[in-house]
Design a protein around this motif. Structure first.
Motif, PDB file in Angstrom:
ATOM      1  N   LEU A  48      41.843  48.248  26.248  1.00  0.00           N
ATOM      2  CA  LEU A  48      42.817  48.482  27.313  1.00  0.00           C
ATOM      3  C   LEU A  48      43.391  49.887  27.199  1.00  0.00           C
ATOM      4  CD1 LEU A  48      44.847  45.125  27.369  1.00  0.00           C
ATOM      5  CD2 LEU A  48      43.116  45.887  29.005  1.00  0.00           C
ATOM      6  N   ASP A  49      43.658  50.512  28.327  1.00  0.00           N
ATOM      7  CA  ASP A  49      44.195  51.864  28.330  1.00  0.00           C
ATOM      8  C   ASP A  49      45.486  51.943  27.526  1.00  0.00           C
ATOM      9  OD1 ASP A  49      42.108  52.632  29.898  1.00  0.00           O
ATOM     10  OD2 ASP A  49      43.219  52.568  31.789  1.00  0.00           O
ATOM     11  N   ASP A  50      45.734  53.113  26.946  1.00  0.00           N
ATOM     12  CA  ASP A  50      46.945  53.321  26.146  1.00  0.00           C
ATOM     13  C   ASP A  50      48.200  52.950  26.919  1.00  0.00           C
ATOM     14  OD1 ASP A  50      45.330  54.229  24.162  1.00  0.00           O
ATOM     15  OD2 ASP A  50      45.791  56.349  24.413  1.00  0.00           O
ATOM     16  N   GLU A  51      48.243  53.341  28.180  1.00  0.00           N
ATOM     17  CA  GLU A  51      49.440  53.086  28.988  1.00  0.00           C
ATOM     18  C   GLU A  51      49.678  51.599  29.165  1.00  0.00           C
ATOM     19  OE1 GLU A  51      51.288  54.222  33.392  1.00  0.00           O
ATOM     20  OE2 GLU A  51      49.285  54.911  32.805  1.00  0.00           O
ATOM     21  N   VAL A  52      48.612  50.829  29.344  1.00  0.00           N
ATOM     22  CA  VAL A  52      48.745  49.381  29.510  1.00  0.00           C
ATOM     23  C   VAL A  52      49.294  48.754  28.230  1.00  0.00           C
ATOM     24  CG1 VAL A  52      47.493  47.222  29.915  1.00  0.00           C
ATOM     25  CG2 VAL A  52      46.914  49.273  31.218  1.00  0.00           C
ATOM     26  N   ARG A  53      48.755  49.173  27.095  1.00  0.00           N
ATOM     27  CA  ARG A  53      49.209  48.588  25.831  1.00  0.00           C
ATOM     28  C   ARG A  53      50.624  49.018  25.478  1.00  0.00           C
ATOM     29  NH1 ARG A  53      45.168  50.606  21.784  1.00  0.00           N
ATOM     30  NH2 ARG A  53      44.593  52.111  23.382  1.00  0.00           N
ATOM     31  N   ALA A  54      50.929  50.278  25.737  1.00  0.00           N
ATOM     32  CA  ALA A  54      52.234  50.803  25.337  1.00  0.00           C
ATOM     33  C   ALA A  54      53.374  50.265  26.190  1.00  0.00           C
ATOM     34  CB  ALA A  54      52.211  52.327  25.403  1.00  0.00           C
ATOM     35  N   ASN A  55      53.099  49.957  27.457  1.00  0.00           N
ATOM     36  CA  ASN A  55      54.161  49.540  28.375  1.00  0.00           C
ATOM     37  C   ASN A  55      54.281  48.030  28.524  1.00  0.00           C
ATOM     38  OD1 ASN A  55      54.872  52.198  28.943  1.00  0.00           O
ATOM     39  ND2 ASN A  55      53.311  52.375  30.538  1.00  0.00           N
ATOM     40  N   ALA A  56      53.657  47.282  27.640  1.00  0.00           N
ATOM     41  CA  ALA A  56      53.754  45.822  27.708  1.00  0.00           C
ATOM     42  C   ALA A  56      55.158  45.364  27.339  1.00  0.00           C
ATOM     43  CB  ALA A  56      52.728  45.195  26.769  1.00  0.00           C
ATOM     44  N   ASN A  57      55.669  44.411  28.100  1.00  0.00           N
ATOM     45  CA  ASN A  57      56.991  43.843  27.820  1.00  0.00           C
ATOM     46  C   ASN A  57      56.906  42.448  27.219  1.00  0.00           C
ATOM     47  OD1 ASN A  57      58.598  46.024  28.906  1.00  0.00           O
ATOM     48  ND2 ASN A  57      57.871  45.396  30.924  1.00  0.00           N
ATOM     49  N   CYS A  58      55.720  41.865  27.242  1.00  0.00           N
ATOM     50  CA  CYS A  58      55.523  40.541  26.671  1.00  0.00           C
ATOM     51  C   CYS A  58      54.036  40.376  26.351  1.00  0.00           C
ATOM     52  CB  CYS A  58      55.995  39.447  27.623  1.00  0.00           C
ATOM     53  SG  CYS A  58      55.071  39.415  29.192  1.00  0.00           S
ATOM     54  N   LEU A  60      51.899  38.336  27.570  1.00  0.00           N
ATOM     55  CA  LEU A  60      51.069  38.177  28.768  1.00  0.00           C
ATOM     56  C   LEU A  60      50.660  39.523  29.364  1.00  0.00           C
ATOM     57  CD1 LEU A  60      52.393  35.195  30.936  1.00  0.00           C
ATOM     58  CD2 LEU A  60      50.234  35.395  29.707  1.00  0.00           C
ATOM     59  N   ASP A  61      51.488  40.545  29.152  1.00  0.00           N
ATOM     60  CA  ASP A  61      51.140  41.868  29.665  1.00  0.00           C
ATOM     61  C   ASP A  61      49.907  42.435  28.973  1.00  0.00           C
ATOM     62  OD1 ASP A  61      53.237  41.718  31.379  1.00  0.00           O
ATOM     63  OD2 ASP A  61      54.496  43.199  30.388  1.00  0.00           O
ATOM     64  N   TRP A  62      49.560  41.901  27.812  1.00  0.00           N
ATOM     65  CA  TRP A  62      48.312  42.262  27.132  1.00  0.00           C
ATOM     66  C   TRP A  62      47.191  41.278  27.495  1.00  0.00           C
ATOM     67  CZ3 TRP A  62      51.313  42.822  21.977  1.00  0.00           C
ATOM     68  CH2 TRP A  62      51.784  44.129  21.846  1.00  0.00           C
ATOM     69  N   ILE A  63      47.551  39.991  27.519  1.00  0.00           N
ATOM     70  CA  ILE A  63      46.537  38.946  27.700  1.00  0.00           C
ATOM     71  C   ILE A  63      45.915  38.998  29.089  1.00  0.00           C
ATOM     72  CG2 ILE A  63      46.157  36.453  27.794  1.00  0.00           C
ATOM     73  CD1 ILE A  63      48.377  36.177  25.666  1.00  0.00           C
ATOM     74  N   LEU A  64      46.750  39.099  30.126  1.00  0.00           N
ATOM     75  CA  LEU A  64      46.213  39.054  31.489  1.00  0.00           C
ATOM     76  C   LEU A  64      45.257  40.201  31.798  1.00  0.00           C
ATOM     77  CD1 LEU A  64      49.202  37.741  33.655  1.00  0.00           C
ATOM     78  CD2 LEU A  64      47.249  36.495  32.724  1.00  0.00           C
ATOM     79  N   PRO A  65      45.596  41.461  31.480  1.00  0.00           N
ATOM     80  CA  PRO A  65      44.626  42.526  31.748  1.00  0.00           C
ATOM     81  C   PRO A  65      43.323  42.344  30.978  1.00  0.00           C
ATOM     82  CG  PRO A  65      46.798  43.452  31.381  1.00  0.00           C
ATOM     83  CD  PRO A  65      46.877  42.016  31.005  1.00  0.00           C
ATOM     84  N   ALA A  66      43.404  41.718  29.799  1.00  0.00           N
ATOM     85  CA  ALA A  66      42.200  41.506  28.999  1.00  0.00           C
ATOM     86  C   ALA A  66      41.307  40.438  29.623  1.00  0.00           C
ATOM     87  CB  ALA A  66      42.584  41.117  27.571  1.00  0.00           C
ATOM     88  N   VAL A  67      41.885  39.286  30.004  1.00  0.00           N
ATOM     89  CA  VAL A  67      41.067  38.221  30.585  1.00  0.00           C
ATOM     90  C   VAL A  67      40.640  38.571  32.006  1.00  0.00           C
ATOM     91  CG1 VAL A  67      42.146  36.434  29.170  1.00  0.00           C
ATOM     92  CG2 VAL A  67      43.049  36.895  31.460  1.00  0.00           C
ATOM     93  N   ALA A  68      41.292  39.563  32.612  1.00  0.00           N
ATOM     94  CA  ALA A  68      40.915  39.977  33.966  1.00  0.00           C
ATOM     95  C   ALA A  68      39.504  40.545  34.001  1.00  0.00           C
ATOM     96  CB  ALA A  68      41.904  41.017  34.492  1.00  0.00           C
ATOM     97  N   ARG A  69      38.963  40.938  32.819  1.00  0.00           N
ATOM     98  CA  ARG A  69      37.591  41.447  32.764  1.00  0.00           C
ATOM     99  C   ARG A  69      36.566  40.315  32.858  1.00  0.00           C
ATOM    100  NH1 ARG A  69      38.560  45.535  28.910  1.00  0.00           N
ATOM    101  NH2 ARG A  69      39.968  47.094  29.744  1.00  0.00           N
ATOM    102  N   HIS A  70      37.027  39.066  32.690  1.00  0.00           N
ATOM    103  CA  HIS A  70      36.106  37.922  32.745  1.00  0.00           C
ATOM    104  C   HIS A  70      35.760  37.644  34.210  1.00  0.00           C
ATOM    105  CE1 HIS A  70      34.530  33.858  32.276  1.00  0.00           C
ATOM    106  NE2 HIS A  70      34.446  34.093  30.975  1.00  0.00           N
ATOM    107  N   PRO A  71      34.462  37.488  34.532  1.00  0.00           N
ATOM    108  CA  PRO A  71      34.050  37.280  35.933  1.00  0.00           C
ATOM    109  C   PRO A  71      34.754  36.117  36.611  1.00  0.00           C
ATOM    110  CG  PRO A  71      32.146  37.679  34.530  1.00  0.00           C
ATOM    111  CD  PRO A  71      33.315  37.535  33.618  1.00  0.00           C
ATOM    112  N   ALA A  72      34.945  35.011  35.895  1.00  0.00           N
ATOM    113  CA  ALA A  72      35.572  33.834  36.501  1.00  0.00           C
ATOM    114  C   ALA A  72      36.999  34.128  36.939  1.00  0.00           C
ATOM    115  CB  ALA A  72      35.545  32.667  35.509  1.00  0.00           C
ATOM    116  N   VAL A  73      37.717  34.890  36.116  1.00  0.00           N
ATOM    117  CA  VAL A  73      39.100  35.226  36.446  1.00  0.00           C
ATOM    118  C   VAL A  73      39.129  36.169  37.640  1.00  0.00           C
ATOM    119  CG1 VAL A  73      41.210  36.332  35.610  1.00  0.00           C
ATOM    120  CG2 VAL A  73      39.882  34.858  34.081  1.00  0.00           C
ATOM    121  N   ARG A  74      38.231  37.124  37.661  1.00  0.00           N
ATOM    122  CA  ARG A  74      38.219  38.086  38.763  1.00  0.00           C
ATOM    123  C   ARG A  74      37.900  37.399  40.090  1.00  0.00           C
ATOM    124  NH1 ARG A  74      38.788  42.990  36.516  1.00  0.00           N
ATOM    125  NH2 ARG A  74      38.532  44.059  38.521  1.00  0.00           N
TER     126      ARG A  74
END
Length: 376
Positions: A48-58, A60-74
């Motif tokens: 995940l981009d530095d900005e995404v990781r650095a600006n997480a507040n919880c 889920l802010d890490w988990i959701l962008p990560a699972v968003a790469r899964h075809p089923a989620v997209r």
């Protein structure tokens, strides 16, 4: 999020405990907010981009962008997709479900909660309380954690973060540290490559300093050092992808070799049998003696860790401690460099004396910028 790296480790442990199925529950104000977070997973990199990781507040802010790469989620969320997006093929089955408060109440057949009626009921109940009870409740609600200062410190500290340390190792007196609100220790790694390995057009002084230290650590001193041997070592480290070509181009090898032509450098080579380079250490110190926001009576231990550049024992059986500095000397102000690192060398001395159980007779700062060894 404070202590991002440590939070990531905790999250990793939590996510890897499940054997068959993992259920993660979290919330956002609206579904649109959650979709915005999911779309942060776009990009050409697996990490995940530095900005995404650095600006997480919880989490889920890490988990959701990560699972968003899964075809089923997209597909399920109809997320934006482009050829540049990195869609990860995985055998893992992922289901993403959005539920509102109304959905949960309806599904569980819960009675509708009337917040206004509940607040009115609390106001009525308050009338039955005595003034003393109300005062006690107010004191509890307005109370502050007794050890608030300790929450802004950490039990694990790097020497580089302790700006001014012992005034005198024998007195064991420490200049107090005022911790920054962002974080008290160095557990802030973003799991990226080391700074001196990152491909950058502009090379930072810190990256050059790290690479110079590595050269001095790796150079074999069983044979007399030469400029040619230093050059061969640097080429090997670049070939092994330990140092980038951009950083290597900025290293003044003649300046580095100059160290071994000084009296201190010659002593380092002459005493190679007792020489130790890049020596890690740790010390336990009372928290009250370290942080300005804690009372001196606070004796909770603080683990201070670091790596000293090296030491050797000379022919007179004296311990000699040395530390390299690649700082630029502004307007020839050597005294400013000495003042900046005096406390650091004092702490190194204290640690080395504990390790060796004998006093340090001499300690030197070697300044590459003017090829000068300064005894402190």
């Amino acid at each position: 999020m404070k202590g991002a790296a440590e939070k990531m480790r905790l999250l990793y442990v939590a996510l890897t405990r499940a054997q068959e199925k993992l259920i993660i529950v979290g919330g956002y104000p609206t579904k649109e907010d959650a979709l915005k977070v999911l779309n942060r997973g776009k990009g050409p990199n697996t990490l995940l981009d530095d900005e995404v990781r650095a600006n997480a507040n919880c989490f889920l802010d890490w988990i959701l962008p990560a699972v968003a790469r899964h075809p089923a989620v997209r597909r399920a969320c109809e997320l934006e997709t482009s050829l540049a997006d990195l869609v990860i093929e995985s055998n893992a089955e992922i289901e993403l479900e959005f539920l509102s408060y109304i959905d949960i109440v309806t599904e569980l057949d819960l009675p509708k909660f009337d917040l206004s009626a509940w607040l009115e009921r609390q106001i009525e109940l308050k009338k039955d309380l005595s003034a003393k009870t109300i005062q006690k409740i107010d004191e509890i609600l307005a109370g502050k954690y007794q050890y608030q200062g300790a929450t802004k410190t950490a039990a694990y500290q790097a020497v580089s973060e302790l700006k001014r340390l012992f005034d005198d190792p024998d007195l064991e007196q420490m200049a107090k540290i005022t911790p920054e609100l962002r974080q008290a220790n160095r557990q802030t790694s973003d799991f990226a490559m080391p700074r001196f390995m990152v491909q950058e057009t502009k090379v930072s002084p810190a990256a050059i300093g790290t690479a110079v230290h590595l050269l001095l650590q790796k150079l074999d001193l069983t044979t007399p050092p030469t400029l040619e041997r230093l050059k061969e070592l640097l080429e090997r480290l670049v070939a092994d992808q330990v140092i980038t070509p951009e950083v290597a181009d900025k290293i003044d090898l003649a300046q580095v070799f100059g160290f071994y032509e000084t009296p201190l450098g010659k002593q380092v080579v002459a005493n190679q049998k007792s020489l130790r380079r890049e020596l890690p250490f740790s010390m336990v110190l009372p928290a009250g003696n370290v942080f300005a926001n804690l009372d001196e009576t606070v004796t909770d231990p603080i683990l201070v860790h670091g790596i000293m550049d090296g030491y050797y024992v000379n022919e007179d059986d004296e311990v000699v401690l040395f530390d390299y500095k690649t700082d630029k000397i502004i307007n020839g102000d050597v005294e400013a460099i000495k003042e900046r690192y005096y406390g650091q060398l004092q702490l190194y001395q204290k640690a080395l004396e504990q390790i060796l159980q004998k006093p340090v007779a001499h300690k030197y700062l070697y300044l590459f910028d003017n090829q000068q060894a300064i005894e402190l």
